[in-house]
Design a protein around this motif. Structure first.
Motif, mmCIF file in Angstrom:
data_model
loop_
_atom_site.group_PDB
_atom_site.id
_atom_site.type_symbol
_atom_site.label_atom_id
_atom_site.label_comp_id
_atom_site.label_asym_id
_atom_site.label_seq_id
_atom_site.Cartn_x
_atom_site.Cartn_y
_atom_site.Cartn_z
ATOM 1 N N ALA A 99 -6.847 8.387 0.099
ATOM 2 C CA ALA A 99 -7.391 7.324 -0.762
ATOM 3 C C ALA A 99 -8.013 6.193 0.053
ATOM 4 C CB ALA A 99 -6.293 6.783 -1.662
ATOM 5 N N ARG A 100 -7.379 5.846 1.212
ATOM 6 C CA ARG A 100 -7.860 4.750 2.065
ATOM 7 C C ARG A 100 -7.985 3.452 1.265
ATOM 8 N NH1 ARG A 100 -10.905 6.420 6.498
ATOM 9 N NH2 ARG A 100 -10.945 4.193 7.022
ATOM 10 N N GLN A 101 -7.009 3.174 0.426
ATOM 11 C CA GLN A 101 -7.016 1.963 -0.400
ATOM 12 C C GLN A 101 -5.625 1.345 -0.399
ATOM 13 O OE1 GLN A 101 -8.296 3.428 -4.197
ATOM 14 N NE2 GLN A 101 -10.446 3.587 -3.620
ATOM 15 N N ASP A 102 -5.550 0.039 -0.727
ATOM 16 C CA ASP A 102 -4.257 -0.642 -0.752
ATOM 17 C C ASP A 102 -3.365 -0.085 -1.858
ATOM 18 O OD1 ASP A 102 -4.907 -2.235 1.401
ATOM 19 O OD2 ASP A 102 -5.674 -3.886 0.182
ATOM 20 N N ASP A 103 -3.879 0.012 -3.072
ATOM 21 C CA ASP A 103 -3.080 0.519 -4.194
ATOM 22 C C ASP A 103 -3.348 2.014 -4.364
ATOM 23 O OD1 ASP A 103 -1.414 0.723 -6.322
ATOM 24 O OD2 ASP A 103 -2.696 -0.354 -7.749
ATOM 25 N N TYR A 104 -2.992 2.773 -3.328
ATOM 26 C CA TYR A 104 -3.304 4.203 -3.344
ATOM 27 C C TYR A 104 -2.504 4.960 -4.395
ATOM 28 C CZ TYR A 104 0.853 4.265 -0.337
ATOM 29 O OH TYR A 104 2.103 4.081 0.182
ATOM 30 N N GLY A 159 -2.746 6.537 8.530
ATOM 31 C CA GLY A 159 -3.835 7.165 7.783
ATOM 32 C C GLY A 159 -4.473 6.283 6.738
ATOM 33 N N GLN A 160 -3.700 5.383 6.119
ATOM 34 C CA GLN A 160 -4.263 4.521 5.082
ATOM 35 C C GLN A 160 -5.421 3.681 5.605
ATOM 36 O OE1 GLN A 160 -1.378 1.963 3.223
ATOM 37 N NE2 GLN A 160 -2.914 0.781 2.118
ATOM 38 N N HIS A 161 -5.339 3.287 6.892
ATOM 39 C CA HIS A 161 -6.384 2.434 7.461
ATOM 40 C C HIS A 161 -7.333 3.177 8.385
ATOM 41 C CE1 HIS A 161 -2.965 -0.374 6.553
ATOM 42 N NE2 HIS A 161 -3.951 -0.962 5.905
ATOM 43 N N THR A 162 -6.932 4.368 8.859
ATOM 44 C CA THR A 162 -7.777 5.084 9.824
ATOM 45 C C THR A 162 -8.308 6.415 9.320
ATOM 46 O OG1 THR A 162 -5.909 6.281 10.825
ATOM 47 C CG2 THR A 162 -6.394 4.072 11.684
ATOM 48 N N GLY A 163 -7.633 7.014 8.311
ATOM 49 C CA GLY A 163 -8.024 8.337 7.840
ATOM 50 C C GLY A 163 -7.597 9.458 8.765
ATOM 51 N N ARG A 164 -6.764 9.143 9.778
ATOM 52 C CA ARG A 164 -6.325 10.175 10.728
ATOM 53 C C ARG A 164 -5.114 10.923 10.185
ATOM 54 N NH1 ARG A 164 -5.690 6.470 16.047
ATOM 55 N NH2 ARG A 164 -4.079 5.660 14.640
ATOM 56 N N LEU A 214 17.325 12.535 10.464
ATOM 57 C CA LEU A 214 16.614 12.664 11.731
ATOM 58 C C LEU A 214 15.209 13.219 11.505
ATOM 59 C CD1 LEU A 214 18.372 13.892 14.962
ATOM 60 C CD2 LEU A 214 15.921 14.066 14.652
ATOM 61 N N ALA A 215 15.093 14.242 10.667
ATOM 62 C CA ALA A 215 13.785 14.829 10.381
ATOM 63 C C ALA A 215 12.869 13.816 9.695
ATOM 64 C CB ALA A 215 13.947 16.067 9.496
ATOM 65 N N ALA A 216 13.410 13.051 8.741
ATOM 66 C CA ALA A 216 12.610 12.048 8.039
ATOM 67 C C ALA A 216 12.162 10.936 8.982
ATOM 68 C CB ALA A 216 13.410 11.460 6.875
ATOM 69 N N THR A 217 13.013 10.607 9.958
ATOM 70 C CA THR A 217 12.657 9.581 10.936
ATOM 71 C C THR A 217 11.463 10.017 11.779
ATOM 72 O OG1 THR A 217 14.912 8.711 11.046
ATOM 73 C CG2 THR A 217 13.498 8.306 12.936
ATOM 74 N N ILE A 218 11.464 11.267 12.201
ATOM 75 C CA ILE A 218 10.343 11.781 12.989
ATOM 76 C C ILE A 218 9.072 11.780 12.151
ATOM 77 C CG2 ILE A 218 9.450 13.781 14.236
ATOM 78 C CD1 ILE A 218 12.397 14.549 14.787
ATOM 79 N N ARG A 219 9.187 12.225 10.888
ATOM 80 C CA ARG A 219 8.026 12.232 9.985
ATOM 81 C C ARG A 219 7.455 10.822 9.830
ATOM 82 N NH1 ARG A 219 4.628 15.415 9.134
ATOM 83 N NH2 ARG A 219 3.427 13.617 9.793
ATOM 84 N N ARG A 220 8.348 9.846 9.656
ATOM 85 C CA ARG A 220 7.914 8.464 9.468
ATOM 86 C C ARG A 220 7.238 7.936 10.737
ATOM 87 N NH1 ARG A 220 12.527 6.584 8.448
ATOM 88 N NH2 ARG A 220 12.525 7.348 6.303
ATOM 89 N N ALA A 221 7.765 8.302 11.892
ATOM 90 C CA ALA A 221 7.163 7.850 13.150
ATOM 91 C C ALA A 221 5.746 8.391 13.294
ATOM 92 C CB ALA A 221 8.031 8.295 14.327
ATOM 93 N N PHE A 222 5.549 9.664 12.979
ATOM 94 C CA PHE A 222 4.204 10.242 13.034
ATOM 95 C C PHE A 222 3.259 9.515 12.072
ATOM 96 C CE2 PHE A 222 5.406 14.787 14.626
ATOM 97 C CZ PHE A 222 5.540 14.275 15.907
ATOM 98 N N ASP A 223 3.736 9.273 10.844
ATOM 99 C CA ASP A 223 2.889 8.623 9.843
ATOM 100 C C ASP A 223 2.515 7.205 10.258
ATOM 101 O OD1 ASP A 223 2.983 10.914 8.309
ATOM 102 O OD2 ASP A 223 4.590 10.202 7.002
ATOM 103 N N LEU A 224 3.469 6.481 10.877
ATOM 104 C CA LEU A 224 3.171 5.128 11.342
ATOM 105 C C LEU A 224 2.130 5.149 12.451
ATOM 106 C CD1 LEU A 224 6.754 3.548 11.388
ATOM 107 C CD2 LEU A 224 4.842 2.862 9.923
ATOM 108 N N LEU A 225 2.256 6.108 13.357
ATOM 109 C CA LEU A 225 1.289 6.211 14.451
ATOM 110 C C LEU A 225 -0.106 6.539 13.928
ATOM 111 C CD1 LEU A 225 3.141 8.178 17.270
ATOM 112 C CD2 LEU A 225 2.300 5.843 17.390
ATOM 113 N N LEU A 226 -0.191 7.495 13.008
ATOM 114 C CA LEU A 226 -1.485 7.917 12.480
ATOM 115 C C LEU A 226 -2.125 6.821 11.635
ATOM 116 C CD1 LEU A 226 -0.446 11.548 11.524
ATOM 117 C CD2 LEU A 226 -2.105 10.942 13.291
#
Length: 377
Positions: free
Chosen positions: A281-286, A111-116, A97-109
């Motif tokens: 990193a903001r790169q594909d092969d981070y 960061g790889q494409h937005t830096g947020r 459950l905790a990992a699911t919440i973490r993943r949801a936040f990361d998907l929303l942010l």
């Protein structure tokens, strides 16, 4: 009871004598000679036994009836208890459950494409999408069946999943009235999450205040939640735990490789997730920016810095040094120094043996040579 020889008792006798001299009857005698009745609802003085309540006590004032609420009937809800047991069986320590919440936040942010990396950097429409990501993620992680009218069917019961970034912010639709709710709340800034079950009975809901007739839990409803976990630690977003000066230095780097190097310099001893590396990193092969063969592991060795990964051998080395053990997809960086001779400060520290030499965690500002190479096991 007040002692007969106490100062308080003497004071009471003096006051009684003055009242009698002024023509007032004694407390034990009414004007007609009968025993005086106590004033209805009158409180007993400290140290004095209260009078038996014959039903003539003071009435509750108008508008005060709901201050003292009766026990919530939801406290005895066998179906809710069955759902709670099923969730605990599917995820005993709630790491999924905790990992699911973490993943949801990361998907929303993203960061790889937005830096947020902060919740307040999201748009309003993105924040409203968080609940959908948590709902879908939980269904996949825990293997929950679809519900007929609500999100899930758990232990034969219809259950609706509701997420809120703040405690108490769950919005409950009309079709969920009388049904069980799985309530999830999480804050990346606070680094914590909570989840609980409650029956959405009409008396625990507020009045509908918007066009779609959604309601919230009132005080009684929030008090009726059966918590599965409350204030549990959320897998860390390391960038939120660094100072503004550190994050500015990381995001101010000219290239992705330089930014990843700076991240591992400044976040020593912290778990760093792949999502954080991707955000920096903001790169594909981070991941290439971390690995040996030209990545941060090679470039930081000369500064005495090693980067532990999720290999079993790395986890054991990190734990031996008293560092957090990196989980799946995580890294922990540390600056090492050679262990000193007996009597030296470092001789009493935890240490690991690498390349035939004992290594300890370097002190802040300590000059160190190149770090050892880590085994890939």
């Amino acid at each position: 009871m007040t002692r007969a020889d106490s100062p308080a008792a003497a004071g009471l006798r003096t006051a009684a004598g003055r009242l009698a001299a002024a023509g007032f009857p004694a407390a034990a005698d009414a004007p007609d000679g009968s025993t005086a009745e106590p004033i209805p609802g009158q409180l007993a003085l400290p140290g004095m036994e209260p009078e038996p309540d014959g039903g003539s006590g003071q009435h509750v004032l108008p508008g005060m009836e709901d201050i003292f609420l009766p026990p919530c009937p939801g406290d005895t809800d066998p179906q809710r208890d069955q759902v709670a047991a099923a969730l605990r069986a599917a995820d005993p320590d709630f790491t999924l459950l905790a990992a699911t919440i973490r993943r949801a936040f990361d998907l929303l942010l993203d960061g790889q494409h937005t830096g947020r990396y902060r919740w307040d950097q999201l748009h309003k429409t993105e924040k409203t999408h968080a609940g959908t990501l948590v709902e879908i993620g939980l269904q996949r992680a825990l293997g929950l069946a679809d519900g007929t009218t609500l999100d899930y069917c758990i232990a034969g019961a219809e259950v609706d999943c509701k997420f809120s970034h703040r405690s108490g912010g769950w919005m409950i639709p009309p079709e969920a009235e009388g049904q069980l709710l799985l309530l999830v709340q999480a804050s990346d800034e606070e680094g914590s999450w909570s989840a609980g079950l409650v029956r959405a009975r009409r008396e625990v809901l507020t009045e509908a205040g918007n066009r779609d007739l959604k309601r919230m839990l009132n005080d009684a409803g929030r008090g009726a939640i059966q918590w599965l976990a409350r204030g549990a630690p959320l897998p860390e977003n390391a960038l939120l735990r660094l100072s503004e000066r550190d994050t500015a230095a990381i995001f101010g780097c000219a290239t992705g490789q330089q930014a990843v190097n700076e991240l591992f310099r400044r976040a020593l001893g912290r778990r760093i997730s792949r999502a954080v590396v991707a955000t920096v990193a903001r790169q594909d092969d981070y991941m290439k920016r971390v690995r040996g063969g030209g990545g941060a592991r090679d470039q930081l060795r000369g500064e005495g810095i090693v980067i532990f990964g999720d290999y079993a051998g790395h986890q054991a080395l990190a734990a031996a040094l008293g560092l957090p053990s990196p989980g799946p997809g995580e890294f922990v960086s540390a600056r090492l120094a050679r262990r000193g001779a007996p009597g030296d400060r470092s001789a009493a520290q935890r240490y690991v043996r690498l390349d035939g030499t004992d290594w300890v965690l370097a002190a802040r500002g300590e000059h160190t040579g190149p770090a050892p190479r880590l085994p890939r096991v």
